[in-house]
Design a protein around this motif. Structure first.
Motif, PDB file in Angstrom:
ATOM      1  N   ASP A   8      54.537  -8.814  28.822  1.00 41.87           N
ATOM      2  CA  ASP A   8      54.274  -9.779  29.880  1.00 41.87           C
ATOM      3  C   ASP A   8      55.281 -10.922  29.932  1.00 41.87           C
ATOM      4  OD1 ASP A   8      52.123  -8.322  30.701  1.00 41.87           O
ATOM      5  OD2 ASP A   8      50.609  -9.576  29.744  1.00 41.87           O
ATOM      6  N   ARG A   9      55.623 -11.504  28.786  1.00 38.80           N
ATOM      7  CA  ARG A   9      56.514 -12.673  28.818  1.00 38.80           C
ATOM      8  C   ARG A   9      57.909 -12.297  29.304  1.00 38.80           C
ATOM      9  NH1 ARG A   9      59.792 -13.378  24.266  1.00 38.80           N
ATOM     10  NH2 ARG A   9      59.501 -11.822  22.608  1.00 38.80           N
ATOM     11  N   VAL A  10      58.354 -11.080  28.960  1.00 37.18           N
ATOM     12  CA  VAL A  10      59.662 -10.632  29.429  1.00 37.18           C
ATOM     13  C   VAL A  10      59.604 -10.349  30.929  1.00 37.18           C
ATOM     14  CG1 VAL A  10      61.449  -8.872  29.206  1.00 37.18           C
ATOM     15  CG2 VAL A  10      60.239  -9.690  27.167  1.00 37.18           C
ATOM     16  N   LYS A  11      58.548  -9.666  31.352  1.00 35.46           N
ATOM     17  CA  LYS A  11      58.395  -9.347  32.770  1.00 35.46           C
ATOM     18  C   LYS A  11      58.340 -10.610  33.620  1.00 35.46           C
ATOM     19  CE  LYS A  11      54.528  -7.472  33.991  1.00 35.46           C
ATOM     20  NZ  LYS A  11      53.480  -6.448  34.179  1.00 35.46           N
ATOM     21  N   GLU A  12      57.587 -11.603  33.149  1.00 35.65           N
ATOM     22  CA  GLU A  12      57.491 -12.872  33.872  1.00 35.65           C
ATOM     23  C   GLU A  12      58.865 -13.513  34.017  1.00 35.65           C
ATOM     24  OE1 GLU A  12      56.558 -16.495  35.623  1.00 35.65           O
ATOM     25  OE2 GLU A  12      55.470 -14.577  35.579  1.00 35.65           O
ATOM     26  N   SER A  13      59.644 -13.506  32.944  1.00 36.47           N
ATOM     27  CA  SER A  13      60.978 -14.100  32.976  1.00 36.47           C
ATOM     28  C   SER A  13      61.900 -13.349  33.934  1.00 36.47           C
ATOM     29  CB  SER A  13      61.574 -14.105  31.568  1.00 36.47           C
ATOM     30  OG  SER A  13      62.863 -14.668  31.574  1.00 36.47           O
ATOM     31  N   VAL A  14      61.858 -12.023  33.872  1.00 37.64           N
ATOM     32  CA  VAL A  14      62.733 -11.202  34.714  1.00 37.64           C
ATOM     33  C   VAL A  14      62.403 -11.404  36.186  1.00 37.64           C
ATOM     34  CG1 VAL A  14      63.310  -8.835  35.371  1.00 37.64           C
ATOM     35  CG2 VAL A  14      63.202  -9.465  32.959  1.00 37.64           C
ATOM     36  N   VAL A  15      61.130 -11.224  36.535  1.00 33.15           N
ATOM     37  CA  VAL A  15      60.755 -11.283  37.954  1.00 33.15           C
ATOM     38  C   VAL A  15      60.915 -12.699  38.503  1.00 33.15           C
ATOM     39  CG1 VAL A  15      58.942 -10.803  39.646  1.00 33.15           C
ATOM     40  CG2 VAL A  15      59.241  -9.280  37.691  1.00 33.15           C
ATOM     41  N   SER A  16      60.646 -13.697  37.699  1.00 32.27           N
ATOM     42  CA  SER A  16      60.864 -15.077  38.148  1.00 32.27           C
ATOM     43  C   SER A  16      62.341 -15.342  38.415  1.00 32.27           C
ATOM     44  CB  SER A  16      60.321 -16.061  37.112  1.00 32.27           C
ATOM     45  OG  SER A  16      58.917 -15.990  37.028  1.00 32.27           O
TER      46      SER A  16
END
Length: 201
Positions: A30-38
């Protein structure tokens, strides 16, 4: 054990996604996905009406996150059968119609989507780390030359931190700027903007 995967924001916020069993794919935590998509959201100025290619989709977490935040449609490429089953279950669970989410069970490098109704605004690349960076850069060049990429398309490329994308781009001559680089342990994610042929000198 697989990481728990959920949709972070938008229309499907909080919905939990299935991930395939085994080690054939790496669900993006989740934390990586949040960073990428943001980062994609910021680089593009939003995801509204974006056409997305999730080229090594796995269970579809990144592409689904983009759809949840306003993307118009996403094309998911996934060759592994277990991952594809999880991807299909996730799309069905979210009641995403064929016009918004489409799955292709194929090797995207061997059969790249070069003939498209709408060019891709966002390309998500999370290939096996064993793939040489040059292979992925050549894939992007193929899409660009086929006019399958929109002007200024945003590319997210996840790869092993032991490899650097910038020298490969310099050697290849592909007009793609690295906007930001994020590192998470042994993983590096480069967020890039690629120029289409009519933008080049």
């Amino acid at each position: 054990m697989e990481d728990d995967v959920r949709v972070i924001a938008g229309e499907f916020k909080g919905r939990r996604l299935k991930a395939p069993e085994g080690m054939g794919t790496r669900p993006t935590i989740d934390r990586v996905k949040e960073s990428v998509v943001s980062s994609i959201y910021s680089a593009r100025g939003g995801l509204d009406d974006a056409v997305v290619l999730d080229a090594f989709a796995g269970s579809g977490g990144l592409g689904i996150e983009c759809l949840s935040r306003g993307a118009k449609t996403a094309l998911f490429y996934e060759y592994d059968r277990k991952a594809q089953r999880a991807l299909r279950e996730n799309i069905d669970m979210l009641k995403l119609q064929a016009g918004r989410a489409r799955i292709v069970q194929s090797d995207v490098l061997k059969r790249p989507p070069t003939v498209v109704a709408m060019p891709f605004d966002v390309v998500l690349l999370d290939p096996p780390y064993a793939y040489d960076l040059q292979v992925i850069v050549d894939f992007l060049r193929t899409l660009r030359d086929a006019k399958a990429l929109a002007d200024g398309a945003i590319v997210s490329y996840e790869h092993d931190s032991s490899c650097a994308l910038a020298p490969v781009l310099e050697r290849s001559g592909l007009d793609m700027d690295i906007l930001t680089t994020k590192r998470f342990g042994g993983t590096t994610i480069d967020i890039c903007r690629i120029a289409c042929p009519d933008e080049e000198e």
